[in-house]
Design an enzyme around this catalytic site. Structure first.
Site, PDB file in Angstrom:
ATOM      1  N   ASP A   1      81.648  40.270  54.639  1.00  0.00           N
ATOM      2  CA  ASP A   1      81.031  38.986  54.965  1.00  0.00           C
ATOM      3  C   ASP A   1      79.740  38.747  54.188  1.00  0.00           C
ATOM      4  O   ASP A   1      79.015  37.794  54.473  1.00  0.00           O
ATOM      5  CB  ASP A   1      80.772  38.898  56.463  1.00  0.00           C
ATOM      6  CG  ASP A   1      79.888  40.042  56.959  1.00  0.00           C
ATOM      7  OD1 ASP A   1      79.427  40.848  56.112  1.00  0.00           O
ATOM      8  OD2 ASP A   1      79.653  40.125  58.179  1.00  0.00           O
TER       9      ASP A   1
ATOM     10  N   HIS B   1      62.744  35.418  68.009  1.00  0.00           N
ATOM     11  CA  HIS B   1      61.461  35.209  68.708  1.00  0.00           C
ATOM     12  C   HIS B   1      61.591  34.217  69.863  1.00  0.00           C
ATOM     13  O   HIS B   1      60.813  33.263  69.985  1.00  0.00           O
ATOM     14  CB  HIS B   1      60.390  34.729  67.716  1.00  0.00           C
ATOM     15  CG  HIS B   1      60.094  35.710  66.615  1.00  0.00           C
ATOM     16  ND1 HIS B   1      59.289  36.818  66.785  1.00  0.00           N
ATOM     17  CD2 HIS B   1      60.537  35.757  65.321  1.00  0.00           C
ATOM     18  CE1 HIS B   1      59.214  37.499  65.641  1.00  0.00           C
ATOM     19  NE2 HIS B   1      59.982  36.873  64.749  1.00  0.00           N
TER      20      HIS B   1
ATOM     21  N   ASP C   1       0.866  -1.180   0.000  1.00  0.00           N
ATOM     22  CA  ASP C   1       0.000   0.000   0.000  1.00  0.00           C
ATOM     23  C   ASP C   1       0.904   1.231   0.000  1.00  0.00           C
ATOM     24  O   ASP C   1       1.413   1.646   1.046  1.00  0.00           O
ATOM     25  CB  ASP C   1      -0.915   0.001   1.216  1.00  0.00           C
ATOM     26  CG  ASP C   1      -1.966   1.107   1.143  1.00  0.00           C
ATOM     27  OD1 ASP C   1      -2.765   1.219   2.083  1.00  0.00           O
ATOM     28  OD2 ASP C   1      -1.959   1.869   0.160  1.00  0.00           O
TER      29      ASP C   1
ATOM     30  N   CYS D   1      54.387  36.984  68.520  1.00  0.00           N
ATOM     31  CA  CYS D   1      54.473  35.979  69.582  1.00  0.00           C
ATOM     32  C   CYS D   1      53.256  35.869  70.480  1.00  0.00           C
ATOM     33  O   CYS D   1      52.952  34.753  70.942  1.00  0.00           O
ATOM     34  CB  CYS D   1      55.705  36.260  70.446  1.00  0.00           C
ATOM     35  SG  CYS D   1      57.244  36.032  69.528  1.00  0.00           S
TER      36      CYS D   1
ATOM     37  N   ASP E   1      54.859   5.727  68.085  1.00  0.00           N
ATOM     38  CA  ASP E   1      53.467   5.296  68.075  1.00  0.00           C
ATOM     39  C   ASP E   1      53.361   3.991  67.291  1.00  0.00           C
ATOM     40  O   ASP E   1      54.375   3.357  66.973  1.00  0.00           O
ATOM     41  CB  ASP E   1      52.572   6.377  67.487  1.00  0.00           C
ATOM     42  CG  ASP E   1      52.970   6.756  66.075  1.00  0.00           C
ATOM     43  OD1 ASP E   1      53.765   6.011  65.468  1.00  0.00           O
ATOM     44  OD2 ASP E   1      52.514   7.799  65.565  1.00  0.00           O
TER      45      ASP E   1
END
Length: 1726
Positions: free
Chosen positions: A1371, A1459, A739, A1486, A1568
């Site tokens: 130096d 420091h 068809d 500090c 540890d």
């Protein structure tokens, strides 16, 4: 002449006749010539006389023999002898008479009128051409004269040997010049009076040798000749007369043949009219048209040197044809040169092609006369092998019949045009017949249609003789009366005439032609024709058949072999067959074919008849005469031959099935031009491959029912029966009706299986009726027919449907065709073989059978063969690697109506070109269009998101090739690939990722979606894929021609070679490989002549330069503008002389704000720099490298920075250093070393070799010093194999830098100076500069905050103070290193204005000094003895004691650096606790690291190295070294740490070995439970060192509390010293070592001891305090017992009755006696 004496007499007569004409020929050669004449013409000796007619008959027979048997069967001198003898016999030659009349009309040269312009004599020949007159007193005897004649015959052989290649007499006008001398002598012999002046036409031999006598070794020079004539030849006068008439000289002004006048040669221009006509013929008819070939043959009679042929071909041919001609010309010359070498002829290959030492035209005048004939013959043969021009097809297609033009006039015009284009008469008639139908008007086509394949041209003319304007008017009136179109009326009339012919019986007999009877009953049918024999080919004595010949000797008395089967008659000879097919039409099989060679893979096939292919014809089927079946177990693959492809024949591949028994045919087409295929021409090959059968097959044999791998579809007539078809759907069989009106297939509900799922359809089903809510299959179903076609569909299911309907969804997949009686369809069906009223069929019998495959180019008709295929590989770009398979979808943004219309047009154009295809991809990227300056739109796609998902490929060519590397004096061809990206297909699996959508305004329609099939613009990997694809295509050319210099960059390709013949051969093969890979060469961009445009360069014969650039300065306003300008300048800088100091003003403009939009202005110095750049562009001259000669690297001492150049007579490449130095201070000799290293690198990179020598601006002594003290200098010359020199050539280009001041170290010495002043300097960050000169101290306060800057200030003061020689020590290693280089530093690269000012002042002072100085470094804070250490210490103390007015200031300075905590400051600097705390609190770093004390008990060692704790902490800012391994001695808190790249066992062992090297081996090690500490390797390590290793409780960090707090202390210290540190470079090692120094040496306990002092210090013997302590397990008090350690929150007590001490919490301990100074005691720093 049959007797021996008569033959000798005839030879003697010919010899005398030729000798009289000045031509000496050997008698032996004449005898051989006559023997060949007798062989070709057996009747010739019997004639008895020789006249001109007989001799012409002999010439025709010779030409026939030459045509049939080829040049191999004809002696080389035959045609020459025949021509010379013909000229002797022809006394009435029209050309001779015309020339004689022309000469008679000339005025006496002694009485030339004044009106005739004087003509300058030709220039004298070159020295090599001048001849010396011979001695006239010589006399020879008759015997000597005969021998001399024989030798002279050999000597003069070259004079007329060139005639051996000619096929006919030299009788045309154009040949008159070359035969001038011969014709002159012929005129004299004919009795024509010539001018009396003997100087004009001396009676000398026509072709005196103009070469030097030394050319022919062993021969004496020929006799001399009179002086040359001062008057013009007829040809010269004709040329001068044409010029006086105003003729325009064309492109052929360089075409000069060589003429000989007496003993001189001269070079004269050809008549331009002849060459102009040749050029017009090439353009109008094509280079291979018969008319054009005739003109070339005429031109070939001239003695043209090679340069003239090249110039003529260049002017007449197109670029591509010229390349083909030149390549073929070189091949022909190579063959001739091989023959010359074998025969001892001294005409070499270079002489024939005019190359090498014979490249100049002047040198080409020295050739032998025969050399010009060989050159002309090679040029003509090369011209004949040019392909037919495709444009001539259009000329033929334009020859069409007008509406009112008589058909015979149209055919006459067509034949005239074809005759000028095609030389093959038979092929021309075939083409004429085809075009006589196709180009006729509609009325003639309708009349000729039934006879187009049966009749010939005469039938066509007879049929259309009555068709004229009146005929067309009658047809129009009939159409108007019937209401039909003119074409329908013509078809109706044709059908009626056909029926009338079938009914009438008045047609004549096909045998005798008489009416009244048929051929079957013709009385003459069975009568045998009586043939009379001609001359017997065996004995040549009489007219009888060869089989009846009984003679034992031939006509000359030679014995003959016996005839086999004299009494019997053998079978008739069969048709001529060939090894690669059948040309006679007999039936052959595969077994009858032979392979060309032992290694041939395929069997060659040829066409059996003449065939003409035109582009309009499409694909044609050519018969081969070879039939199946193939050998068992094989299948055939039909492919085209490469030679056929080169000629423009496209052979479409096909598969020949093993069971096919029909004739194997070839599908061929000529898509571009008209092609003539001769009978027996090999055009295809059959490749036999094994047959592999898999899957299911249909139980039937193909036999001869179809050709190829599949049948054409069956055509079914429409009858009362329904057209049904059975399909197999999902293993079930269904029968249905075809068809064609149904969009989708429908299955009846009664046939639908109940187990198959179905659903309600969304849409309605409309047809004859209407069904709402129909049912549809829920899934896709697979269908298959009996012929193997298959597909998927989703059918509807309808109830009460009587049959199933197969719609277009199935029919389209099956390829079903519809046939209707419309004129359009009828034309197509007629082309496929349909006969009116008979239906379809191969044999025109009206039986419905599969049609023969004859598809057209527009794919219309029945049976479609894949026209788009050819025997070329299917290639595509490499697949792309993707990071993810997740689809990327970026929505398409809206486009305006204007841009949307432009986008739609561009998309349709790309779709038509096949660059894109419709898509349903899940990927999407937006598109947009932009308008170019030309007004055209450009389509772009935003692929940024897609690029992010792919793996980026690296660049295959990171740099641009330089033309300098092209070998000098090379022939070059430059080609450009057309639309390279769009000719490279993407990998099929990658196409979906480059999809896009075409939007619509207001969403009026769904977006149309497409995807790219080729490399898209904007894809990251497109350039890389393009480069790789093209490189793969040309790789075979590189392998085949390794000496070819082939440069490929993107879509530009350059070929270069010193051998032009090899270059064009490689170019031809390159085109084939590019075409096989689908790459297209842009014909208009093929460059074969200078200048070439390549990659932005203009290439000239000896130099090249960058294409001129105009610097635009009006738009330079921002930083980005200047950055782009300098980027362009930097690109062309390697090809220009632009030292760095010239561009420095432009570089300075880039300094400042880094914002690209920040404003910039062009300074006056910058404008001067731009002018210098433009001047350098105008004067640029870069040359090519001659690899046979030496070249080198020259270092030029230009200001600010040296300049390098690779040089060979002229610059090859300029080399510059970066404008931004890598270091702030670099001496000039270090810059020279850098540019030497860069020059060596670029020489290897671009030229593939080290420079043979390097020229440096240093003498030998200076070079020795540099090799001794400069590391970079030694590295620059490492492994250098060449020569180092310092002598520059006398070239102005290289001498421009010699005037610049060039500094070598003179003042600053490398060694201390004896008896010089001693100076010490030092500087502090507090601004104090200290200076000690011969023990006298000086100091000054400056505003500088950097110690190095202060020290530079001190050095500057020392230089100003001490004018004599001195030794200065400091130096600061930085200051010493800078001072040792500052004298020769051309550019100070620091950005600090303070440092730049001080360095400049120091450099100026050094340049002005007269006495040398030495700068030395001494280590600070050294405990070594000596005056130098003491002097440096004094200078150091001098910078501190002046300003440290109190201990508090000293503590503050120390804290700013290290420091420390307040406790350590109090003890170290002896200040109060409150002052120390205030210093720490006032620090900006500090206070944030204060920690609260943590109380607990953790076992500690009782002495150094008793107990260690080890752990690993992480510090991310250290990068790869973030794993910090820390160990702490629990007795002294001494820390040890090291940086590692991991925390495995090997890293832990490395850390412990480092700790052992400084602190010794501990008795006990506690760690540890990490894997690095619990491994077997670590346990063996501890055991080897006798270390007791123990671990804490898993997942409990309290057992490692001491080392955990150490981690915190280290991290806090690192953070404290992170800010404002200028002591050292910020490396992880420096930072960690500084922190350990502070924690181990500067952090003090209550007794004022540091951890280092407690670890290495002496043990104290003081009395131990006694305490009472409580056992936490028994709650009982014990003691008093001595305390070993009292720490923060813990106490170590040694019970008197115990073997080991006990660690007790501090809260469980009570003092048993008062400790001294207990109120002032403090806790341990922990």
């Amino acid at each position: 002449m049959g007797h021996t004496h008569s033959r000798q007499l005839f030879v003697h007569m010919l010899s005398v006749m030729l000798k009289h004409r000045g031509i000496t020929v050997s008698k032996t050669k004449l005898i051989n010539f006559l023997s060949f004449i007798e062989e070709v013409c057996p009747w010739f000796p019997r004639e008895g006389t020789v006249n001109l007619e007989t001799w012409k008959k002999v010439g025709e027979q010779i030409r026939t023999h030459y045509t049939l048997h080829g040049p191999e069967k004809v002696p080389v001198e035959t045609l020459s002898f025949w021509t010379l003898i013909r000229d002797c016999l022809d006394f009435d030659n029209d050309e001779l008479k015309r020339l004689g009349n022309l000469l008679k009309q000339e005025e006496d040269p002694l009485h030339t009128p004044d009106s005739v312009p004087s003509y300058d004599p030709p220039p004298p020949p070159p020295p090599s051409l001048k001849m010396h007159p011979s001695d006239n007193d010589d006399s020879l005897s008759s015997t000597d004269e005969a021998e001399l004649d024989e030798e002279a015959a050999k000597y003069h052989q070259e004079d007329w040997g060139f005639l051996a290649q000619e096929k006919g007499a030299l009788t045309s006008k154009d040949e008159l010049v070359e035969c001038f001398k011969n014709l002159t002598i012929a005129l004299q012999n004919a009795g024509i009076q010539l001018p009396s002046n003997n100087n004009t036409f001396p009676s000398a031999p026509p072709f005196p040798p103009a070469y030097t006598p030394t050319v022919m070794a062993g021969l004496d020079p020929p006799p001399g000749f009179p002086p040359p004539s001062k008057h013009m030849s007829p040809l010269q006068k004709a040329l001068r007369q044409a010029q006086r008439l105003g003729e325009v000289v064309s492109d052929f002004s360089l075409a000069f043949p060589v003429f000989e006048n007496n003993n001189q040669r001269y070079y004269e221009s050809l008549p331009f009219k002849q060459l102009k006509e040749l050029k017009i013929a090439c353009s109008q008819y094509g280079p291979t048209a018969p008319f054009t070939i005739a003109m070339i043959e005429s031109l070939g009679t001239q003695a043209l040197p090679p340069n003239d042929w090249k110039q003529t071909a260049r002017a007449c041919l197109s670029g591509g044809d010229y390349l083909l001609w030149k390549s073929e010309f070189f091949e022909q010359c190579a063959r001739i040169a091989d023959v010359n070498r074998q025969q001892g002829i001294q005409t070499s290959y270079e002489m024939l092609i005019g190359e090498g030492p014979y490249q100049a035209t002047d040198t080409q005048l020295n050739f032998l006369p025969g050399a010009y004939a060989q050159i002309s013959n090679a040029a003509r043969q090369a011209w004949k092998k040019l392909p037919s021009s495709s444009t001539k097809t259009e000329d033929l297609s334009k020859v069409r019949q007008g509406p009112d033009e008589p058909y015979q006039d149209f055919v006459a015009r067509l034949l005239d045009t074809i005759g000028k284009i095609m030389s093959d008469e038979k092929a021309g008639m075939v083409l004429a017949k085809q075009l006589a139908f196709e180009n006729a008007n509609s009325a003639c086509q309708a009349a000729l249609r039934p006879y187009r394949k049966k009749g010939d041209l005469s039938d066509f003319i007879r049929i259309c003789a009555d068709i004229g304007p009146s005929y067309m008017q009658g047809i129009a009136m009939a159409a108007a009366l019937q209401g039909k179109s003119i074409k329908e009326v013509l078809f109706q009339q044709q059908a009626r005439n056909k029926k009338g012919l079938q009914k009438s019986g008045n047609s004549g007999c096909f045998v005798c032609g008489q009416p009244g009877h048929r051929a079957a009953v013709c009385p003459q049918k069975h009568q045998t024709s009586v043939n009379t024999p001609n001359l017997c080919p065996r004995c040549k004595k009489g007219k009888h058949w060869a089989r009846d010949c009984r003679s034992k000797t031939d006509v000359q008395g030679n014995p003959l072999p016996p005839v086999s089967g004299n009494l019997g008659e053998g079978p008739a000879p069969g048709p001529e067959t060939m090894l690669w097919g059948n040309t006679a039409g007999s039936k052959r099989t595969i077994a009858d074919l032979c392979r060309a060679t032992r290694g041939s893979a395929g069997l060659d096939l040829c066409a059996t008849s003449y065939t003409v292919l035109t582009p309009e014809m499409g694909v044609q089927t050519l018969a081969t005469g070879v039939f199946g079946p193939l050998p068992p177990g094989t299948v055939g693959l039909l492919l085209g031959r490469s030679s056929a492809s080169l000629k423009g024949i496209l052979i479409h591949p096909g598969v020949i099935d093993s069971d096919y028994t029909g004739e194997i045919k070839i599908l061929a087409s000529a898509p571009n031009k008209i092609i003539v295929i001769n009978a027996g021409q090999r055009i295809a090959q059959l490749l036999l491959v094994p047959l592999v059968i898999q899957g299911k097959t249909i139980n039937r044999d193909r036999q001869d029912k179809g050709f190829g791998s599949s049948d054409a579809y069956w055509v079914q007539n429409v009858t009362e029966a329904r057209p049904e078809l059975e399909l197999r759907i999902n293993a079930n069989f269904f029968r249905g009706v075809l068809d064609t009106g149904a969009d989708i297939s429908v299955i009846s509900d009664k046939y639908w299986p109940t187990t198959w799922p179905k659903q309600m359809a969304i849409s309605t089903l409309q047809g004859i009726g209407q069904t709402t809510n129909p049912e549809q299959s829920s899934s896709l179903l697979t269908w298959k027919d009996k012929d193997g076609h298959t597909g998927q569909f989703k059918p509807y299911i309808l109830p009460y449907l009587p049959v199933n309907l197969w719609g277009r969804d199935i029919l389209s997949k099956m390829g079903v065709y519809l046939y209707s009686p419309s004129p359009t369809v009828t034309d197509l069906m007629l082309d496929q073989g349909l006969l009116p009223n008979q239906g379809l069929g191969k044999q025109h019998q009206g039986i419905i059978l599969p049609l023969d495959l004859k598809p057209n180019q527009d794919r219309k008709g029945l049976g479609c063969f894949p026209l788009g295929t050819s025997d070329s590989p299917v290639t595509h770009a490499d697949p792309i690697d993707w990071k993810s398979e997740e689809p990327v979808w970026v929505d398409q943004w809206p486009l305006t109506q204007e841009k949307l219309s432009a986008a739609q047009q561009l998309v349709q154009e790309q779709l038509r070109l096949g660059h894109i295809e419709p898509s349903t991809s899940a990927w999407n990227s937006p598109i947009f269009v932009i308008k170019k300056k030309s007004g055209k739109w450009r389509l772009l796609q935003d692929l940024r998101k897609v690029n992010e998902t792919m793996m980026h490929m690296g660049a295959l060519q990171p740099g641009l090739p330089t033309p300098s590397a092209i070998p000098d004096k090379s022939y070059i061809i430059v080609i450009d690939l057309k639309d390279c990206f769009y000719t490279i297909p993407l990998a099929p699996q990658d196409c979906k990722r480059f999809a896009f959508s075409l939007p619509s305004v207001n969403f009026k329609e769904p977006m149309q979606r497409y995807q790219w099939r080729v490399l898209p613009q904007g894809m990251t990997n497109s350039p890389t894929l393009c480069q790789k694809f093209v490189a793969t295509a040309i790789a075979p050319v590189r392998q085949r021609f390794p000496q070819l210099y082939l440069v490929h960059y993107m879509d530009d390709i350059l070929l270069a070679h010193t051998d032009e013949h090899l270059l064009y051969q490689a170019f031809s093969i390159l085109k084939q490989h590019l075409s096989l890979n689908g790459l297209v060469i842009a014909d208009e961009k093929i460059q074969t002549h200078f200048p070439y445009n390549y990659l932005g360069f203009s290439l000239y014969p000896r130099v090249y330069n960058t294409q001129l650039v105009k610097l635009q300065t009006d738009h330079l306003k921002t930083l980005n503008d200047f950055q782009k300008l300098l980027g362009d300048i930097n690109w062309i800088r390697p090809y220009l002389k632009l030292p760095t100091y010239t561009l420095q003003p432009l570089f300075d403009i880039l300094k400042g704000d880094s914002d690209p939009a920040s404003p910039r202005t062009l300074s006056l110095e910058g404008r001067t720099a731009l002018q210098s750049i433009e001047e350098a562009i105008r004067q640029q001259q870069i040359t090519y490298c001659d690899y046979q000669r030496s070249w080198g690297l020259y270092i030029l001492p230009t200001p600010r920075a040296p300049t390098g150049v690779l040089y060979q007579d002229k610059p090859l490449r300029w080399i510059y250093l970066s404008a931004t130095p890598t270091k702030h201070l670099l001496p000039y000799y270090e810059l020279v070393a850098k540019i030497i290293a860069k020059g060596r690198h670029e020489a290897i990179q671009y030229f593939g070799m080290e420079p043979p020598f390097i020229c440096v601006p240093y003498a030998l002594e200076q070079q020795d010093w540099l090799f001794q003290f400069s590391d970079n200098w030694s590295i620059a010359f490492a492994n250098y194999p060449g020569q180092i020199t310092h002598h520059y050539p006398s070239d102005k280009l290289l001498q421009f830098a010699s005037s610049h001041a060039f500094i070598f170290p003179k003042i600053v010495r490398r060694q201390p100076i004896p008896e010089a002043t001693l100076i010490f300097t030092d500087g502090s960050s507090n601004g104090t500069a200290a200076l000690i000169i011969n023990h006298q101290t000086y100091y000054a306060q400056t505003s500088f905050s950097s110690a190095q800057v202060v020290e530079l200030f001190a050095v500057h003061q020392a230089l100003l103070t001490v004018p004599t020689s001195f030794n200065l020590f400091t130096d600061s290693s930085y200051v010493v290193g800078a001072l040792q280089m500052i004298e020769t530093v051309p550019i100070i690269g620091t950005t600090s204005p303070e440092v730049l000012n001080l360095f400049t002042l120091i450099q100026q002072v050094l340049h002005c000094r007269q006495h040398p100085c030495f700068f030395g470094h001494i280590r600070a804070h050294s405990t070594l003895p000596g005056a130098l250490v003491q002097g440096n210490h004094t200078a150091d103390v001098l910078t501190k004691q002046v300003f440290f007015q109190s201990a508090i200031d000293a503590a503050r300075k120390s804290h700013d650096l290290h420091h420390q905590n307040s406790h350590s400051l109090r003890l170290q600097f002896k200040i109060s606790r409150e002052a120390a705390r205030q210093i720490v609190k006032s620090c900006s770093t500090c206070p944030q690291f204060f920690v609260l004390p943590q109380y607990g008990v953790n076992p500690r060692g009782l002495r150094p190295n008793h107990l260690w704790q080890t752990d690993v902490t992480h510090i991310p800012q250290f990068g790869r070294l973030k794993y910090v391994h820390v160990s702490i001695d629990t007795f002294s808190n001494f820390l040890m740490a090291s940086l590692h790249t991991g925390e495995s066992t090997r890293h832990c062992i490395q850390h412990l070995l480092f700790c052992f090297s400084t602190s010794g081996i501990p008795q006990t090690l506690k760690t540890d439970n990490g894997p690095g500490y619990t491994s077997r390797s670590f346990q063996r390590f501890c055991l080897s060192f006798q270390i007791h290793h123990k671990t804490g409780i898993p997942y409990n960090p309290q057992g490692q509390g001491i080392v955990e707090r150490a981690h915190q202390r280290i991290k806090h210290q690192l953070l404290k010293q992170k800010k404002g540190n200028e002591l050292y470079s910020p490396s992880p090692h420096n930072a960690l070592n500084h922190a350990l120094y502070v924690l181990n040496f500067l952090t003090l306990d209550t007794e004022g001891n540091s951890a280092a002092q407690r670890f290495w210090g002496e043990r104290s013997s003081c009395k131990k305090p006694l305490v009472r302590w409580k056992d936490p397990l028994t709650n009982l008090w014990y003691g008093p017992d001595p305390v070993l350690i009292w720490g923060r929150g813990h106490v170590c007590v040694f019970p008197q009755d115990a073997e080991a001490p006990r660690w007790i919490p501090e809260r469980l301990v009570r003092a048993a006696e008062e400790l001294p100074d207990a109120s002032d005691a403090t806790h341990d720093p922990e």
